[in-house]
Design a protein around this motif. Structure first.
Motif, PDB file in Angstrom:
ATOM      1  N   LEU A   1       0.679  -1.210  -0.048  1.00  0.00           N
ATOM      2  CA  LEU A   1      -0.145  -0.002   0.050  1.00  0.00           C
ATOM      3  C   LEU A   1       1.017   1.141   0.006  1.00  0.00           C
ATOM      4  O   LEU A   1       0.617   2.132  -0.771  1.00  0.00           O
ATOM      5  N   PRO A   2       1.861   1.354   0.587  1.00  0.00           N
ATOM      6  CA  PRO A   2       2.630   2.635   0.749  1.00  0.00           C
ATOM      7  C   PRO A   2       3.219   2.982  -0.740  1.00  0.00           C
ATOM      8  O   PRO A   2       3.131   4.004  -1.000  1.00  0.00           O
ATOM      9  N   ALA A   3       3.772   2.024  -1.325  1.00  0.00           N
ATOM     10  CA  ALA A   3       4.581   2.122  -2.614  1.00  0.00           C
ATOM     11  C   ALA A   3       3.279   2.496  -3.782  1.00  0.00           C
ATOM     12  O   ALA A   3       3.597   3.150  -4.601  1.00  0.00           O
ATOM     13  N   VAL A   4       1.943   1.900  -3.476  1.00  0.00           N
ATOM     14  CA  VAL A   4       0.934   2.140  -4.464  1.00  0.00           C
ATOM     15  C   VAL A   4       0.681   3.637  -4.337  1.00  0.00           C
ATOM     16  O   VAL A   4       0.442   4.355  -5.316  1.00  0.00           O
ATOM     17  N   LEU A   5       0.275   4.143  -3.230  1.00  0.00           N
ATOM     18  CA  LEU A   5      -0.079   5.355  -2.956  1.00  0.00           C
ATOM     19  C   LEU A   5       0.922   6.287  -3.291  1.00  0.00           C
ATOM     20  O   LEU A   5       0.443   7.427  -3.689  1.00  0.00           O
ATOM     21  N   ALA A   6       2.109   6.173  -2.969  1.00  0.00           N
ATOM     22  CA  ALA A   6       3.407   6.918  -3.492  1.00  0.00           C
ATOM     23  C   ALA A   6       3.373   7.040  -4.842  1.00  0.00           C
ATOM     24  O   ALA A   6       3.479   8.152  -5.450  1.00  0.00           O
ATOM     25  N   GLY A   7       3.054   5.877  -5.682  1.00  0.00           N
ATOM     26  CA  GLY A   7       3.074   6.021  -7.245  1.00  0.00           C
ATOM     27  C   GLY A   7       1.955   6.973  -7.466  1.00  0.00           C
ATOM     28  O   GLY A   7       2.052   7.597  -8.546  1.00  0.00           O
ATOM     29  N   VAL A   8       0.651   7.059  -6.843  1.00  0.00           N
ATOM     30  CA  VAL A   8      -0.429   7.857  -7.256  1.00  0.00           C
ATOM     31  C   VAL A   8       0.046   9.343  -6.936  1.00  0.00           C
ATOM     32  O   VAL A   8      -0.277  10.120  -7.800  1.00  0.00           O
ATOM     33  N   VAL A   9       0.694   9.646  -6.126  1.00  0.00           N
ATOM     34  CA  VAL A   9       1.125  10.920  -5.764  1.00  0.00           C
ATOM     35  C   VAL A   9       2.091  11.462  -6.756  1.00  0.00           C
ATOM     36  O   VAL A   9       2.067  12.700  -7.145  1.00  0.00           O
ATOM     37  N   LEU A  10       3.031  10.523  -7.092  1.00  0.00           N
ATOM     38  CA  LEU A  10       4.055  10.853  -8.290  1.00  0.00           C
ATOM     39  C   LEU A  10       3.223  11.132  -9.568  1.00  0.00           C
ATOM     40  O   LEU A  10       3.626  12.256 -10.366  1.00  0.00           O
ATOM     41  N   LEU A  11       2.077  10.304 -10.024  1.00  0.00           N
ATOM     42  CA  LEU A  11       1.464  10.604 -10.970  1.00  0.00           C
ATOM     43  C   LEU A  11       0.410  11.998 -10.925  1.00  0.00           C
ATOM     44  O   LEU A  11       0.418  12.581 -11.975  1.00  0.00           O
ATOM     45  N   ALA A  12       0.281  12.255  -9.779  1.00  0.00           N
ATOM     46  CA  ALA A  12      -0.488  13.681  -9.711  1.00  0.00           C
ATOM     47  C   ALA A  12       0.488  14.793  -9.919  1.00  0.00           C
ATOM     48  O   ALA A  12       0.008  15.856 -10.253  1.00  0.00           O
ATOM     49  N   ARG A  13       1.662  14.610 -10.008  1.00  0.00           N
ATOM     50  CA  ARG A  13       2.843  15.786 -10.196  1.00  0.00           C
ATOM     51  C   ARG A  13       3.214  15.784 -11.502  1.00  0.00           C
ATOM     52  O   ARG A  13       3.100  14.925 -12.205  1.00  0.00           O
ATOM     53  N   PRO A  14       3.718  17.237 -12.003  1.00  0.00           N
ATOM     54  CA  PRO A  14       4.235  17.119 -13.481  1.00  0.00           C
ATOM     55  C   PRO A  14       5.119  16.208 -13.771  1.00  0.00           C
ATOM     56  O   PRO A  14       5.345  16.226 -15.165  1.00  0.00           O
ATOM     57  N   THR A  15       5.915  15.841 -13.002  1.00  0.00           N
ATOM     58  CA  THR A  15       7.094  14.937 -13.306  1.00  0.00           C
ATOM     59  C   THR A  15       6.506  13.551 -13.543  1.00  0.00           C
ATOM     60  O   THR A  15       7.330  12.431 -13.645  1.00  0.00           O
ATOM     61  N   GLY A  16       5.359  13.038 -13.547  1.00  0.00           N
ATOM     62  CA  GLY A  16       4.931  11.809 -13.642  1.00  0.00           C
ATOM     63  C   GLY A  16       5.351  11.193 -15.039  1.00  0.00           C
ATOM     64  O   GLY A  16       5.265  12.072 -15.967  1.00  0.00           O
ATOM     65  N   THR A  17       5.164   9.848 -14.978  1.00  0.00           N
ATOM     66  CA  THR A  17       5.802   9.292 -16.064  1.00  0.00           C
ATOM     67  C   THR A  17       4.985   8.085 -16.315  1.00  0.00           C
ATOM     68  O   THR A  17       4.147   7.520 -15.578  1.00  0.00           O
ATOM     69  N   ALA A  18       4.892   7.675 -17.743  1.00  0.00           N
ATOM     70  CA  ALA A  18       3.915   6.543 -18.033  1.00  0.00           C
ATOM     71  C   ALA A  18       4.598   5.324 -17.363  1.00  0.00           C
ATOM     72  O   ALA A  18       3.747   4.290 -16.829  1.00  0.00           O
ATOM     73  N   THR A  19       5.857   5.077 -17.267  1.00  0.00           N
ATOM     74  CA  THR A  19       6.370   3.998 -16.424  1.00  0.00           C
ATOM     75  C   THR A  19       5.915   4.030 -15.152  1.00  0.00           C
ATOM     76  O   THR A  19       5.776   2.951 -14.515  1.00  0.00           O
ATOM     77  N   GLY A  20       5.808   5.069 -14.546  1.00  0.00           N
ATOM     78  CA  GLY A  20       5.233   5.060 -13.233  1.00  0.00           C
ATOM     79  C   GLY A  20       3.768   4.590 -13.174  1.00  0.00           C
ATOM     80  O   GLY A  20       3.258   4.042 -12.185  1.00  0.00           O
ATOM     81  N   ALA A  21       2.966   5.037 -14.143  1.00  0.00           N
ATOM     82  CA  ALA A  21       1.662   4.800 -14.191  1.00  0.00           C
ATOM     83  C   ALA A  21       1.409   3.233 -14.419  1.00  0.00           C
ATOM     84  O   ALA A  21       0.564   2.734 -13.623  1.00  0.00           O
ATOM     85  N   PHE A  22       2.207   2.471 -15.026  1.00  0.00           N
ATOM     86  CA  PHE A  22       2.067   1.192 -15.142  1.00  0.00           C
ATOM     87  C   PHE A  22       2.675   0.220 -14.145  1.00  0.00           C
ATOM     88  O   PHE A  22       2.061  -0.666 -13.773  1.00  0.00           O
ATOM     89  N   ALA A  23       3.763   0.744 -13.448  1.00  0.00           N
ATOM     90  CA  ALA A  23       4.178   0.286 -12.269  1.00  0.00           C
ATOM     91  C   ALA A  23       3.045   0.464 -11.077  1.00  0.00           C
ATOM     92  O   ALA A  23       2.797  -0.520 -10.238  1.00  0.00           O
ATOM     93  N   THR A  24       2.358   1.615 -11.013  1.00  0.00           N
ATOM     94  CA  THR A  24       1.306   1.802 -10.077  1.00  0.00           C
ATOM     95  C   THR A  24       0.234   0.737 -10.331  1.00  0.00           C
ATOM     96  O   THR A  24      -0.439   0.258  -9.375  1.00  0.00           O
ATOM     97  N   ALA A  25      -0.070   0.480 -11.476  1.00  0.00           N
ATOM     98  CA  ALA A  25      -1.193  -0.469 -12.018  1.00  0.00           C
ATOM     99  C   ALA A  25      -0.656  -1.638 -11.504  1.00  0.00           C
ATOM    100  O   ALA A  25      -1.654  -2.582 -11.169  1.00  0.00           O
TER     101      ALA A  25
END
Length: 1023
Positions: free
Chosen positions: A534-558
């Motif tokens: 859970l901490p890693a998943v929600l941290a991934g969502v936070v990163l996606l909400a920022r301008p520096t979010g990446t597609a790689t992070g989106a798929f890793a979060t998924a």
């Protein structure tokens, strides 16, 4: 700085008498650059004798006649020729060459609008042309029109297969490094100098090859005809992007260059060259896809479009001519394939491996050894402290630490069996699955994931005699969950603060406060895994909400959210809602990325999603996420992170974390901030915590003839465990505390850091002091060794355990199959209910045929709790087909004899039986629920009986000699008539939703690949 050999530039001589230089300017009407080009020609140190302007103006647009008339010069004549509008530049020059009255030895200098020659350009081109009588075509060095110190091209460079090489690379500064280049394969149209006779003999440019391809084809044919193509780097031409093309900037230009190579190849080598283009394009495309460069892969695969034999043969026929030079004589003009390979490998390395950061000379070097730095690292100390807490808190669990790894633990919510990775896999995917007689109900997706660590445990050295591989895997998960949760929280907290001490304090609190202790103490397997994910998943969502979010992070979060959902479906629902909130309320650039985990994570769970849509209760619980009976905790206690039960710390430990989280909200700024999102997540989680005890998940369970129920004769209310929703609440409070502490300054910030660290230390100390309790214990199999051996062997028989209760006796059937490894929802006993009457009759001694009937269900052993009394034991001792064994672990045991007669009768009841008249013989069982593949000999009239419920036939396929058999619809058990002969008997329990499973597996592989980070973060950024 690049050092190059200085080149002595020749002077610009005057034209030789008799050789007239015609400057051919091509323009689409009165283009803006026409006046500048005419002025540049007039300012040349060596001027042409004649300037002709080929006007391709549109019909409705102004032509260049007026501008040409005003540009007349006393040094040369300027003429205006109007041609068809829209005609390509090369076709216009070819048409003019055909119709104009020109001498063969006259020189043509082509200048499209957009190019500006420097004053010495024409003179140096003439010098290069007259250096050797074999020179046919001469081209200049092209530099950028707006930045003359930047190179555009120095000739056209390509491989033998027509792959255009960007040499020099686009944007490379001109430092004279290419000034020694002379012979090239081709030169661009812009700035080309050639004799009229050469262009006429070659037939001009082939229009089907486009612009770059036509220039490449003209130079290639000139080389084969014995005319050299040279570049004069000392002659500079300033060109815009659309002029002076020497690189394949589009897919059509790449394909045209490939067709040129096929057209210029010999007739016998062209098929081999086409095969090479096919193979190299496919390999390059696949390789680029593996490197996660889809756009470059599409470009590489686009080269396959060049393999059009009609267009290649047509171009070859129209440009046919006599060849004076052997093809191998111009091999030195091509780029070697080895250079292309090296360049590709270098680019692949740059794509995969992050470049080394530049050294920071201002940083103070740390002279301590890596081991010393690790020992004082806050993150390492936090993980080490949590590991020590686990050892201390587990002091009351029965058995030693090593035995928990070897046999696993049981008790609480755990259901420990002798499950292997294979049985877990089949339980997850087979249409007929589960313990006992099995069923076709929904199977949790966590079973497939648990098969992976179980397989690893099975293949560890020295683990060949494990009693329960799955139990060992679950034991390892429970022992390592809290240290791994601290590690996950420490790294995930970087989205909130860079302070190592703050993150270490938060990691300590996360792994010891709230639901962390009860998850381990009560055997809540899904929560133990969620603590890590859970901490890693929600941290991934936070990163996606920022301008520096990446597609790689989106798929890793998924991918992480899907794994979280397999063990804790309610938390997946929460993650999806958070992602949808980001998609609706977040920054515009983040909305699309946030939708990736919101959509993909549930879809990756495959057919289970269909089951969840049919029964919402599956979304409310998971393995170990249910509360069976009353929790006994005060209604207000969960709000202070106190779920109750074994492993819970006092309420004041959680109250400290709640106070820190609320204090962090007071110093937050901005509506779109982590504290604001934490507040919303915390409120939603608190509402779920308070509502969970009021949601009844009890499923209607059919009692077996009134004598067997899901529990030991009692009925329990099942609700979602409130501690499940304490996880996001705790995480929201910690995130708010971290951001708030990080926002403070000076002395107040120091006090806040101490407060967070102190809260973590208090939680760790409290959990270590109060411990996990005695709910869990080391597991051991209650069956005798002979029952274990027969269940796992060819007989595959079962054992029935009977336990008396206040309102009757409950029983459970134990075989080689397995179900869930932790309790979730009450399971229907409809499948196992077929033996309820026989169990009751055995216990009360009213039916002497009850024992043989149990044997037909492959029941080989009966275990009755000693608390049932001596009367029950005496009745079983006298029952038909039963023989008593030694008691074990509080159970009296009886062996049940195999049914039938004959010399080939099995030694005990078997799952598969070949019945021939009154005789029966064993058919070996090799898999789960009767699956097998073996050779048997059948006589006329023989039948195969399968000790499974009748509904099993809908999910199994029976073949004998390759012919599919149909079950007898009137038989009480699956029964199949066998044709006479010796054939292969194959029984397959079919996979449920096979096509959906296939697509699910492919989707998981693709998402996992897309989640792998290649290169540095800048290379993966959507910017």
């Amino acid at each position: 700085m690049t050092l190059t050999t200085a080149t002595v530039l020749p002077s610009a001589p005057a034209p030789v008498a008799g050789a007239v230089v015609h400057a051919v300017i091509v323009t689409p009407g009165a283009a803006p650059g026409l006046r500048a080009l005419l002025d540049a020609v007039a300012a040349s140190a060596t001027r042409p004798e004649h300037v002709v302007v080929l006007d391709l103006a549109p019909t409705s647009g102004p032509d260049a006649a007026e501008l040409v008339a005003s540009a007349q010069s006393p040094s040369f004549a300027v003429s205006h020729v109007r041609l068809d509008s829209g005609m390509p530049d090369r076709a216009a020059v070819s048409q003019w060459l055909t119709s104009a009255d020109l001498a063969e030895e006259d020189l043509v200098w082509v200048l499209p609008v957009g190019s500006i020659p420097e004053p010495e350009a024409l003179g140096r081109l003439l010098a290069a042309h007259r250096r050797s009588p074999s020179v046919g075509l001469v081209g200049p060095k092209h530099v950028d029109a707006t930045s003359p110190r930047t190179l555009r091209s120095v000739g056209i460079v390509t491989t033998r297969s027509g792959r255009v090489v960007e040499d020099p690379p686009l944007g490379e500064p001109d430092q004279g490094q290419y000034d020694l280049r002379r012979d090239v394969l081709a030169v661009p149209l812009s700035g080309l100098l050639a004799t009229v006779g050469t262009l006429r003999d070659l037939g001009g440019w082939e229009p089907s090859f486009g612009d770059l391809g036509a220039d490449l084809d003209l130079g290639w044919r000139a080389q084969l005809s014995g005319r050299r193509v040279v570049v004069a780097p000392e002659a500079r031409l300033r060109s815009v992007a659309a002029v002076g093309l020497a690189t394949a900037t589009t897919g059509s230009r790449r394909r045209a260059a490939r067709r040129v190579a096929l057209a210029r190849a010999s007739w016998w080598s062209a098929p081999f060259l086409a095969a090479w283009i096919l193979l190299s394009s496919l390999c390059a495309g696949i390789g680029l896809l593996l490197l996660k460069r889809p756009q470059a892969a599409a470009v590489a695969l686009g080269d396959l479009g060049s393999l059009n034999p009609v267009r290649v043969l047509a171009g070859r026929w129209r440009t046919r001519g006599r060849r004076e030079v052997r093809r191998r004589d111009i091999d030195t003009l091509f780029v070697p394939a080895s250079q292309i390979v090296r360049t590709g490998l270098d680019r692949a390395h740059d794509a995969v491996v992050s470049p080394r950061p530049e050294s920071d000379h201002t940083r103070v070097d740390d002279d301590r050894s890596p081991g010393t730095r690790a020992l004082v690292h806050p993150g390492f100390l936090a993980v080490l402290a949590v590991a020590a807490v686990v050892v201390a808190a587990g002091r009351d669990i029965g058995g030693g630490l090593i035995s928990r790894f070897g046999s696993g633990v049981t008790g609480g919510e755990l259901v420990t069996t002798r499950a292997t990775s294979s049985s877990l896999w089949h339980a997850a995917f087979d249409g007929w699955h589960g313990a006992g007689l099995g069923g076709d109900g929904p199977a949790g997706p966590a079973l497939a994931l648990l098969a992976i660590p179980t397989w690893i445990v099975e293949h560890l050295p020295g683990n060949g005699d494990l009693a329960s591989p799955s139990g060992a895997a679950v034991g390892a998960i429970l022992v390592l969950a809290l240290p791994l949760a601290a590690l996950s929280a420490y790294f995930s907290a970087r989205v909130s603060t860079d302070s190592r001490v703050l993150r270490a304090g938060a990691a300590l609190a996360w792994a010891t406060v709230g639901a962390a202790g009860p998850a381990i103490a009560q055997g809540r397997l899904g929560i133990a895994v969620a603590l890590v994910l859970l901490p890693a998943v929600l941290a991934g969502v936070v990163l996606l909400a920022r301008p520096t979010g990446t597609a790689t992070g989106a798929f890793a979060t998924a991918l992480g959210a899907a794994a979280l959902g397999a063990f804790a479906p309610p938390l997946l629902v929460g993650v999806v809602l958070v992602c949808l909130a980001v998609a609706l309320l977040g920054r515009p650039g983040s909305r699309g990325l946030a939708l990736v985990p919101a959509v993909l994570a549930p879809l990756l769970l495959g057919p289970w999603l269909l089951d969840a849509a049919a029964d919402w209760k599956l979304l409310a619980t998971g393995p170990g996420l249910s509360q069976w009976g009353e929790s006994g905790v005060q209604p207000w206690a969960p709000a202070l992170l106190h779920p109750g039960g074994a492993g819970s710390t006092p309420w004041w430990v959680g109250a400290a974390v709640v106070a820190l989280g609320l204090a962090g909200l007071l110093v937050s700024r901005g509506l779109r901030s982590v504290p604001t999102a934490s507040a919303l997540l915390g409120l939603a989680s608190l509402a779920a915590v308070l509502a969970a005890p009021h949601v009844d998940l009890t499923a209607t369970t059919t009692s077996a003839a009134g004598a067997a129920t899901t529990a030991a004769g009692s009925s329990l209310t099942v609700t979602p465990w409130a501690g499940t929703f304490l996880l996001p609440l705790t995480l929201a409070l910690l995130a708010s505390a971290l951001v708030g502490a990080d926002a403070l300054r000076h002395r107040v910030r120091g006090l806040s850091v101490v407060a967070v660290l102190l809260a973590g230390l208090i939680g760790a100390g409290a959990l270590g002091w109060f411990g996990f309790g005695t709910t869990l214990r080391t597991w051991s199999d209650a069956r005798p060794a002979v029952a274990v051996e027969q269940a796992g062997g060819e007989l595959a028989n079962r054992t029935v355990f009977v336990t008396p209760g206040p309102s009757g006796a409950a029983y459970r059937i134990v075989g080689r199959e397995t179900g869930s490894l932790a309790r979730a929802l009450p399971q229907s006993v409809a499948g196992d209910a077929v033996i309820a009457a026989d169990v009751s009759h055995l216990l009360d001694g009213t039916d002497p045929e009850a024992g043989p009937r149990l044997a037909r269900h492959a029941i080989g052993f009966l275990a009755v709790a000693e608390s049932a009394g001596d009367d029950v034991a005496r009745r079983l001792d006298s029952a038909q087909s039963l023989s008593r064994l030694a008691s074990r672990d509080g159970f009296d045991l009886w062996r049940i004899a195999a049914p039938g007669s004959g010399t080939n009768r099995a030694v005990a009841p078997a799952r598969l039986t070949l019945v021939s008249g009154q005789e029966s013989s064993l058919v070996p069982t090799l898999g789960e629920h009767g699956a097998t593949s073996t050779d048997i000999t059948a006589r006329e009239g023989d039948v195969l009986t399968v000790a499974e419920p009748p509904a099993w036939t809908r999910h199994a396929t029976v073949r004998f000699g390759g012919e599919e058999l149909t079950a007898n619809p009137d038989a009480q058990q699956p029964t199949y008539a066998l044709p006479a002969g010796t054939h292969r008997l194959t029984i397959d329990v079919e996979t449920e939703h096979p096509w959906l499973r296939l697509w699910q597996g492919l989707a998981i592989l693709v998402v996992a690949f897309l989640a792998i980070p290649f290169g540095n973060r800048a290379s993966r950024s959507r910017r």
